[in-house]
Design an enzyme around this catalytic site. Structure first.
Site, PDB file in Angstrom:
ATOM      1  CB  CYS A 193      -0.916  -0.004   1.223  1.00  0.00           C
ATOM      2  SG  CYS A 193      -2.082   1.384   1.276  1.00  0.00           S
ATOM      3  CG  ASP A 248      -0.693   4.184   5.286  1.00  0.00           C
ATOM      4  OD1 ASP A 248       0.249   4.583   6.007  1.00  0.00           O
ATOM      5  OD2 ASP A 248      -1.887   4.309   5.607  1.00  0.00           O
ATOM      6  NE  ARG A 302      -0.640   5.131   8.717  1.00  0.00           N
ATOM      7  CZ  ARG A 302      -1.922   4.992   9.070  1.00  0.00           C
ATOM      8  NH1 ARG A 302      -2.278   5.227  10.326  1.00  0.00           N
ATOM      9  NH2 ARG A 302      -2.819   4.625   8.180  1.00  0.00           N
ATOM     10  CG  HIS A 359      -1.848  -0.839   6.021  1.00  0.00           C
ATOM     11  ND1 HIS A 359      -2.508   0.127   6.756  1.00  0.00           N
ATOM     12  CD2 HIS A 359      -1.816  -0.377   4.754  1.00  0.00           C
ATOM     13  CE1 HIS A 359      -2.843   1.130   5.966  1.00  0.00           C
ATOM     14  NE2 HIS A 359      -2.438   0.846   4.755  1.00  0.00           N
ATOM     15  CB  CYS A 387      -6.061  -0.173   4.509  1.00  0.00           C
ATOM     16  SG  CYS A 387      -5.820   0.380   2.809  1.00  0.00           S
TER      17      CYS A 387
END
Length: 211
Positions: A42, A44, A46, A98, A101
């Site tokens: 992803c 993202d 993080r 994750h 999400c």
């Protein structure tokens, strides 16, 4: 708020630290890329492949998009997959989602996310439709989103297995192994949920017989 100058300053500090610890670090890295893994993750901020696996630059070939999707009309994804499998000869392909999400959560709603995101998130809605009975039976919305995250990863592995890129490598080279993982933002632990190797059967309709 970080400025661009701050990022460049941190880059110079990082490079100097690497050289101080190992003067030949960048020379070796520039001459060699032999990753054993392709990571489809992803976007993202993080969820960094190298950070959460404790690996170094050069060890994982990475592709990232919203909600770690494998879409057969995505030329970007397919280009990365072909390069990793055919040219880099990776042994493992990891699809890592994750928990928590935003893409998964958005796909669970009926809100208009505007045209491009609507189009992208529809692929997650399709996963929800496949598992509607199981998902609708989970009353807690957070737990339902977590389960959809896991099922989404499982479906993306199935999408990989339907490509001629993976099937050709499976048939002729007995690789790569496909792994579906979900990373926990709250504890930093990867949860392996699904695996496919070259012997995993798939729906015959999607199997190529002349590769």
């Amino acid at each position: 708020m970080y400025s661009i100058e701050k990022l460049l300053e941190q880059n110079r500090t990082w490079a100097a630290e690497r050289l101080a610890a190992d003067p030949q670090y960048f020379n070796r890295l520039a001459q060699l890329q032999t990753p054993a893994y392709l990571w489809i993750g992803c976007s993202d901020s993080r969820v960094s492949a190298n950070e959460i696996t404790g690996t170094q630059p050069g060890e994982i070939f990475v592709h990232r998009n919203i909600a770690n999707l494998v879409i057969h009309t995505d030329v970007n994804l397919l280009s990365v997959l072909e390069f990793a499998v055919v040219h880099l000869k990776v042994q493992h392909v990891i699809v890592c989602g994750h928990y928590g999400c935003g893409g998964i959560r958005a796909a669970m709603t009926n809100h208009d996310q505007k045209q491009v995101l609507n189009m992208w998130l529809r692929n997650i809605k399709d996963v929800y439709r496949l598992y509607r009975a199981e998902l609708d039976a989970i009353p807690d919305l957070e737990k339902r989103a977590d389960r959809l995250t896991e099922l989404n990863v499982k479906e993306q592995l199935a999408h990989l297995a339907k490509t001629s890129i993976i099937q050709r490598a499976w048939r002729h080279e007995k690789r790569p192994k496909l792994h579906g993982w979900v990373y926990g933002l709250d504890d930093g632990i990867v949860n392996p949920i699904f695996t496919m190797d070259e012997n995993t059967p798939i729906e015959p309709l999607y199997t190529y017989d002349d590769i």
